[in-house]
Each structure stands twice: as structure tokens, then as C-alpha cells.
Design an enzyme around this catalytic site. Structure first.
Site, PDB file in Angstrom:
ATOM      1  N   GLU A 126       0.907  -0.958  -0.154  1.00  0.00           N
ATOM      2  CA  GLU A 126      -0.174  -0.068   0.042  1.00  0.00           C
ATOM      3  C   GLU A 126       0.894   1.284  -0.015  1.00  0.00           C
ATOM      4  OE1 GLU A 126      -1.862   0.800   4.096  1.00  0.00           O
ATOM      5  OE2 GLU A 126      -0.804  -1.024   4.487  1.00  0.00           O
ATOM      6  N   LYS A 128       2.610   4.689   1.216  1.00  0.00           N
ATOM      7  CA  LYS A 128       3.327   4.995   2.611  1.00  0.00           C
ATOM      8  C   LYS A 128       2.658   6.534   2.613  1.00  0.00           C
ATOM      9  CE  LYS A 128       7.138   5.308   5.757  1.00  0.00           C
ATOM     10  NZ  LYS A 128       7.122   6.918   5.851  1.00  0.00           N
ATOM     11  N   ASP A 130       2.693  10.570   3.430  1.00  0.00           N
ATOM     12  CA  ASP A 130       3.440  11.318   4.091  1.00  0.00           C
ATOM     13  C   ASP A 130       2.672  12.334   4.993  1.00  0.00           C
ATOM     14  OD1 ASP A 130       5.814  12.673   4.784  1.00  0.00           O
ATOM     15  OD2 ASP A 130       6.196  13.501   3.191  1.00  0.00           O
ATOM     16  N   TYR A 238      -5.320   2.332   8.163  1.00  0.00           N
ATOM     17  CA  TYR A 238      -4.404   1.330   7.765  1.00  0.00           C
ATOM     18  C   TYR A 238      -3.938   0.436   8.673  1.00  0.00           C
ATOM     19  CZ  TYR A 238      -0.661   4.401   8.680  1.00  0.00           C
ATOM     20  OH  TYR A 238       0.355   5.288   9.323  1.00  0.00           O
ATOM     21  N   LYS A 326      11.181   2.653   0.100  1.00  0.00           N
ATOM     22  CA  LYS A 326      11.063   4.169  -0.325  1.00  0.00           C
ATOM     23  C   LYS A 326      11.369   4.441  -1.645  1.00  0.00           C
ATOM     24  CE  LYS A 326      10.545   6.717   3.085  1.00  0.00           C
ATOM     25  NZ  LYS A 326      11.668   7.283   4.040  1.00  0.00           N
ATOM     26  N   CYS A 433      41.591  20.300  16.117  1.00  0.00           N
ATOM     27  CA  CYS A 433      40.066  20.566  16.384  1.00  0.00           C
ATOM     28  C   CYS A 433      40.055  22.366  16.318  1.00  0.00           C
ATOM     29  CB  CYS A 433      39.693  20.135  17.758  1.00  0.00           C
ATOM     30  SG  CYS A 433      38.374  20.476  18.295  1.00  0.00           S
ATOM     31  N   CYS A 436      39.173  23.357  20.274  1.00  0.00           N
ATOM     32  CA  CYS A 436      39.954  23.567  21.395  1.00  0.00           C
ATOM     33  C   CYS A 436      41.409  23.514  20.884  1.00  0.00           C
ATOM     34  CB  CYS A 436      39.754  22.297  22.236  1.00  0.00           C
ATOM     35  SG  CYS A 436      40.227  20.484  21.383  1.00  0.00           S
ATOM     36  N   CYS A 457      38.888  14.557  17.316  1.00  0.00           N
ATOM     37  CA  CYS A 457      39.780  15.416  18.177  1.00  0.00           C
ATOM     38  C   CYS A 457      40.121  14.562  19.608  1.00  0.00           C
ATOM     39  CB  CYS A 457      38.654  16.384  18.724  1.00  0.00           C
ATOM     40  SG  CYS A 457      39.404  17.392  20.210  1.00  0.00           S
ATOM     41  N   CYS A 463      37.684  19.530  25.399  1.00  0.00           N
ATOM     42  CA  CYS A 463      37.043  20.319  24.329  1.00  0.00           C
ATOM     43  C   CYS A 463      35.736  20.818  24.664  1.00  0.00           C
ATOM     44  CB  CYS A 463      37.051  19.002  23.108  1.00  0.00           C
ATOM     45  SG  CYS A 463      36.461  19.564  21.664  1.00  0.00           S
TER      46      CYS A 463
END
Length: 720
Positions: A126, A128, A130, A238, A326, A433, A436, A457, A463
């Protein structure tokens, strides 16, 4: 090597298989965490699926390696609505993105049920929808309540609003209407109605809705029911929740009953006898997608026979008997204006593309994931993705194609090299990083012998970005889910001089500290007396969180939702988990044996737990946090069953059900299923061919019964 680059299974020794399985499980767990919790995919769909398939193949070839799967669902209901607890949880669905995924789903169903290729299993297919999931409760045929999905266990009470929707019957008609029935379905808006609503929004000088789903959700979740009534919401039925006696023996038959009772159901729902018919119906619905007049994002397949659905049960928070296929993601072209680096709670440096705004599938997209530094390098001379990570690369200023993977997370899919600016420079991924200044390194992958794609990092506790992200994770929707304490608020409190929040315990002392301060929170920009009162109330509402959410919220590496729930079910309380893991540091101890034996908890998770609890600063943080909150055990599952709370192990061949089915049944009855026998084991169910586990049971004095004895013990609940 296989097509996916793995060595053939028949060339693996048990040790090599174990090492590869451990590395794959860690990689998949990290990908799941990044995708589902941080909206930051680190693996392409095809690569992720290949890893999953390989993991399953390893577990089939080496059954001792078997582990649990992971899925996520939902969001906690908003505080402005009253709450309704679902009698039967509203679960999510697993996703399929290719025909092969659907074939794998069908095969998994057959394998779980022990069905041969020639044995027929009928599925329904069936569209789907949205929209927004809704559960309607009827008693004696009369509508008594309506609730949104929420977090799957508790939703928002939107009863008065639902009564204004013309396609939701106030009373059911028919001789076979049950005394109690929860009918579930989707609230949505048609395309024409959506356009008219946005026209009215423009005329009033109000913001327009981004898409029909947002408009439908916003319309149903109005505090003023008259606003809901003014908008032409629709409803497809459903599914169902509580229903003591189904009106039919099949999914299709129950939906037909819904139609008789007065609901609108989808005329594109059909029965399919095999995979070919399922995929053919998918193609038909896909071809009609643009002319349906409402949004759909795929096709849902379900095992038709309800008795088989019961046998298949659930894994994590999704049914084994259903999957959503999908549609391919929609694409759009725009300009990548800047590449920025975000630092996650585990120290991962994640590149994000800042885009010139573009609409993809009805949603305005301004950011897209770039996954990692290899992904940035990995485009070929035609502007298509390649695996090698060699130049040409992607650069700031490039014209790129953006794809919404699974219609959810945008990502850069391709680059148009013909439109690259002449002054565009290669992007240099940072080796320090940005938060930091600590070194950012790529660890060695034990499976491949190569560097991991993710650069992390090394700053740890120093950090600030990691600290902030850990706090965001702690209050996130799948953890403690504190209303009014989102990313912006966490960032504010982390640097606020009067009310600093540096660790989770600080959140629960905010109100006390604010009361003692001269400068009050309500007087600061962005706050007010009412919003502060709501925030403090929402924090107090989370002082007794469910144990699984608390464990997940701690952010222990490799502990996702599924493993957090497994640990919560097994140990019952945080104090028992903490004590057991600390004692499990001793190799060979009963606590270590018990931890290793938990079905679904692999060595990667065990090591992560041991490392977390071995750190003195983590213990101190927990002491401060537990002085403020009291995690609550999960609600007992089938607590009246004779095996509730017991540790059960299955071994040998089973004749009335498969091994997976036996485990699922035991968990439904409240038992804890382990993969090996230890002194903590309560019961061993042994079929023909049982081997070393029988000796282990005798050594530990564990009760042993056969399959018939199991069914007698649990009340004759045969597999059917």
C-alpha cells in the site's frame, strides 16, 4: 574477494571472522548513531547496506557471532498538550531503498518462519502516506480519544481537534465493531487543499507552510480546535493498536472491516503472492505518484496473515513483518558556498556544506552532509562519486547536486566540474580541532589495516565542543527529552556566567541556582517569567527518566538505543548495571560472564562499558547526577509469566519454531535471552544436537528443559 571487497566466507577462520565481525559491528553502530541521532551520515547507503549484509552473512556462517539490530522511532509529546499513553506502542518501520532490500526482507521473513521457497507467504502492499500518524480509540463504537504517535509509547491528546476532521467517524457502524478498538492511520492534506491554505496564509501576511505534511501536523496540533476545523484535513486508516478480537485473520481483511465501519482506506492496497508482484505494485504506485493528489514517499509491505505477524514479532522498535520501500530521493542543483567543521560529542570532525538555499522535495535545504574528508576528495573527472578518494575534489564555490537520502537527510551527491570557479581552491581538512586546538587524528581500522574515515579530536574533556554535544545528546528526544532545552539553550547555558551548565547534573540545579542569584534568568534576553517556569517544570518532569533513556543519554560510545534497552531490561536498575560492570573488570568473574552472555551485546559494547565506568571523572559525574535524578526500571513485560525476569538460553535444534522466533517469544514474555550459559543463567532450553552448553549448565547447576517443556512452562503458547 566478494563484490563488496570482503574475503570469501569459506576462507575465514573463526578468529578472523570474529575480528571482522567486531570491526563491522563497531562501524555500523557508529554509522547508526551518526545517522539516526546526529543527522550526520558517515557511510553512503550502499556502503552501509553492504556492511549490514556482510555482518548478517558472518552471523549466518558463524552463529556464535549473532548480535541485535537497531532502529529508532518517534519524539516525545509536547508539554502544551495533555498526554495519552498508548496501550500498544506505535512503532516505526525499517526502510528499504532498493529492490534487493525488499528481496532481503522477504527472505528474512521466510528464514525466521522456517518457510521453504515454494511455501506461499502473502504480503500486502500500500502507499506510504507522508503525513502525521494518529491513533483513534473507540469504545462501544464511539470515539473517546485521539493521540499522536509522540515517542511511540506516549502521544499528544488531540481528541477535540480530531473530532473536527470529516473523515474521522465519531461513531462506527456495523455489527462486528469490537467493544474496544484503536484504529490507526495518517492525517494528511491534499495538494489542492495545501495550495489553498498557503494562499490564505499569504493573504493574511503569515508564513507559508513548507510542505503538506508540515501543514497537516500544524493544523492538527492547534490549541484552538476551530483552526483545525477550518483546514480540510483527511485521514487514511491502515493499522490498529488495542483490539482484543480482530474482525479478520489477515491485514487485508481488517482494513476491509475499517472501510465497512466508516473509515476511508486506500484503494491502492493490494495482496501480493510473491516478490515480483510486490515490486510490480511498487512500480505502479510510483508511476501514479504525481497524479494521486497527496504526498506519498514509498510503499509499505506487510505480511498479510495476522498469526504470522504474531510469530514474527518485533526487533528493537520495529516489526519484523513490515518494511517501507522508499522512493528514490529527489535532486536539486545549487552552489556550495562554504564548508564548515562540526565537532560531535565523540570528537568526530564532520564537514557540513553550507548551501545557497534550494528546494528539494518540497523542503528548503541550506545545509548538506559531506560525511568526511575522503568524501570531499572522492569525485571523479565526470563529477561522480568514486571510492578511491583521489582528486579532483569538491570545493567551496562548486555547483553541486543535492540529494535528500531517504527523503530526510540532504547530502552532496555530485559536482559540476564544468562550472567550477577558476579561483576555487582544494579544501584542506583540519588536522587540529577547531574548537580546542587539540590534534585531530584518524585511528587505525583493525579490519582493513587502514585509517578510519572519521578524524577525531583528541582533546576529550578539555574540548568545549564535545562537552556541548554531550549535553545536547543528554537532553535529546531519544534520551531525557527535556522540553524547552534544545541546542540553542544548551549553548547559552554552557557559557552563561551566572548559570553555567558543564555537565548533566548542572541542568537539574538550574532552578536552585537561579533562586540564589541576584540576576535572574527571566530577566535575560530570550527568556521571560513564563518560559523560565515552563523550562524548570520540564526539567523537574525528567527527574525520574526511564532507565533505557538514562543509559542512552550518558553518551557511552557504541551504546545506542537498542543496547541501552537491552542493558536496562537485563539489569533492571542503574545501580545493578553500575555494580555489575565495575565487577566485570575482573576477567572470568561471574559478572563478566553475565555481561558477555547478554544476547545482542557484543565485545565492542562490553569494552565501551568497562572503559566508561573505569574513569574516575565519569564516576564522579554519575554521583552528582544520581543525586538529582532517579532512573526508573522499564515497565515489566508480561510480568505475570513464569519466565519474567529470568535469564534463558536456547541451544540445539528447535522443531516447532526457529531460534530467532524462540528468542523473540521469550523476550515478549519478559525473559532475558543470553547467548551462553553462566552461573547467572536460570534456564537452558535444549533441542536435539545440544552440545557444550549442556555441560556448562550441569557445571553451573542450571535447570534444563526441552522444547515441549518450554511450551508447557509458558502456558502452551505454541508457535502456530
Amino acid at each position: 574477494m566478494t563484490d563488496d571487497g570482503f574475503p570469501p566466507l569459506d576462507q575465514l577462520t573463526p578468529r578472523k571472522a570474529k575480528l571482522e565481525h567486531k570491526a563491522l559491528a563497531a562501524e555500523i553502530a557508529a554509522a547508526d548513531l551518526a545517522y539516526f541521532q546526529e543527522d550526520r551520515p558517515i557511510l553512503e547507503d550502499a556502503v552501509y547496506d553492504a556492511r549490514k549484509r556482510r555482518l548478517l552473512a558472518l552471523e549466518e556462517a558463524f552463529p556464535a557471532l549473532r548480535s541485535a539490530a537497531s532502529v529508532q522511532v518517534g519524539a516525545r509529546p509536547a508539554a502544551r498538550f495533555a498526554k495519552i499513553r498508548h496501550r500498544v506502542p506505535m512503532l516505526s518501520l525499517g526502510n528499504a531503498f532498493a529492490d534487493e532490500d525488499v528481496g532481503d526482507f522477504v527472505q528474512r521473513v521466510r528464514s525466521f518462519l522456517g518457510r521453504k521457497a515454494q511455501d506461499e507467504i502473502v504480503f500486502t502492499a500500500e502507499p506510504k502516506i507522508d503525513g502525521l500518524s494518529l491513533s483513534l480509540r473507540y469504545e462501544n463504537g464511539q470515539l473517546v480519544s485521539a493521540a499522536t504517535r509522540g515517542d511511540g509509547e506516549e502521544g499528544e491528546d488531540v481528541t477535540q481537534n480530531a473530532r473536527t476532521v470529516a473523515e474521522i467517524p465519531q461513531a462506527l457502524s456495523g455489527e462486528d465493531v469490537p467493544e474496544v478498538i484503536e484504529v490507526r492511520g495518517e492525517i494528511y492534506l491534499g495538494h489542492r487543499d495545501f495550495a489553498e491554505i498557503n494562499t490564505r496564509q499569504r493573504e493574511k501576511g503569515l508564513a507559508e507552510f513548507a510542505n503538506p505534511r508540515n501543514a497537516a501536523a500544524g493544523s492538527l496540533r492547534q490549541l484552538d480546535a476551530s483552526i483545525t476545523a477550518s483546514r480540510p484535513l483527511r485521514f487514511f486508516a491502515y493499522a490498529w493498536g488495542e483490539m482484543p478480537v480482530p474482525p479478520a485473520a489477515t491485514q487485508f481483511g481488517v482494513v476491509e472491516a475499517f472501510r465497512r465501519w466508516g473509515f476511508r482506506t486506500n484503494t491502492l492496497m493490494v495482496r501480493c503472492a510473491d516478490l515480483a508482484e510486490m515490486l510490480a505494485h511498487y512500480r505502479l504506485i510510483e508511476s501514479q505518484r504525481a497524479s494521486l493528489g497527496y504526498d506519498i514517499d514509498g510503499v509499505v509491505y506487510k505480511v498479510d496473515e495476522l498469526a504470522l505477524q504474531l510469530r514474527l514479532g518485533f526487533v528493537a522498535r520495529a516489526p519484523r513483518w513490515a518494511i517501507a520501500h522508499k522512493f528514490p530521493a529527489e535532486l536539486a542543483t545549487t552552489v556550495l558556498e562554504k564548508i564548515e567543521i562540526q565537532v560531535g560529542r565523540t570528537g568526530a570532525l564532520s564537514p557540513v556544506a553550507r548551501l545557497r538555499p534550494v528546494t528539494v522535495g518540497g523542503v528548503v535545504v541550506t545545509n548538506a552532509t559531506l560525511h568526511n574528508e575522503d568524501y570531499i576528495r572522492g569525485f571523479d573527472s565526470k563529477g561522480e562519486r568514486i571510492r578511491s578518494g583521489e582528486p579532483p575534489d569538491i570545493r567551496e564555490g562548486d555547483t553541486v547536486t543535492v540529494k535528500r537520502a531517504g527523503d530526510v537527510i540532504p547530502r552532496v551527491e555530485a559536482v559540476d566540474l564544468a562550472r567550477r570557479p577558476a579561483d576555487a581552491k582544494p579544501y584542506l581538512f583540519p588536522t587540529a580541532c577547531p574548537a580546542c586546538g587539540s590534534h585531530a587524528t584518524r585511528e587505525l581500522n583493525p579490519r582493513t589495516g587502514k585509517e578510519d574515515a572519521v578524524r577525531r579530536c583528541t582533546g576529550g574533556l578539555i574540548c568545549p565542543a564535545q562537552a556541548v554535544e554531550r549535553l545536547k545528546h543528554f537532553v535529546s528526544r531519544d534520551a531525557l527529552d527535556i522540553d524547552g532545552l534544545g541546542d540553542r539553550q544548551i549553548e547559552f547555558f554552557h557559557t552563561d556566567p551566572e548559570l553555567p551548565v558543564k555537565e548533566p547534573a548542572d541542568i537539574f540545579t538550574l532552578a536552585r541556582r537561579d533562586a540564589a542569584n541576584l540576576k535572574k534568568l527571566k530577566d535575560k534576553d530570550g527568556f521571560g517569567a513564563q518560559s523560565v517556569a515552563k523550562l524548570f517544570a520540564a526539567i523537574d518532569d525528567r527527574r525520574a527518566p526511564p532507565l533505557n533513556r538514562f543509559i542512552f543519554g550518558l553518551g557511552i560510545r557504541h551504546i545506542g538505543e537498542t543496547n541501552a534497552r537491552l542493558l536496562a531490561r537485563h539489569y533492571g536498575s542503574f545501580a545493578q548495571l553500575r555494580q555489575a560492570v565495575m565487577a566485570a573488570e575482573q576477567p572470568g568473574s561471574p559478572e563478566r560472564q553475565e555481561l558477555d552472555a547478554i544476547d545482542g551485546v557484543g565485545p565492542t559494547v562490553v569494552e565501551a562499558l568497562l572503559e566508561f565506568f573505569a574513569e574516575a571523572h565519569n564516576q564522579e559525574m554519575l554521583d552528582r547526577l544520581l543525586a538529582e535524578v532517579t532512573p526508573q526500571p522499564l515497565e515489566a513485560v508480561a510480568s505475570t509469566s513464569p519466565v519474567a525476569g529470568k535469564i534463558v538460553v536456547f541451544t540445539g535444534a528447535l522443531e516447532q519454531m526457529t531460534r530467532d522466533e524462540a528468542k523473540a517469544m521469550a523476550e515478549r514474555l519478559g525473559a532475558k535471552v543470553a547467548g551462553s550459559v553462566s552461573s547467572k543463567t536460570d534456564l537452558l532450553v535444549a533441542g536435539p544436537g545440544a552440545g557444550s552448553k549442556l555441560k556448562d549448565a550441569a557445571r553451573h547447576g542450571v535447570e534444563v528443559i526441552d522444547e515441549a517443556g518450554w511450551f508447557t512452562l509458558v502456558g502452551g503458547q505454541a508457535a502456530g
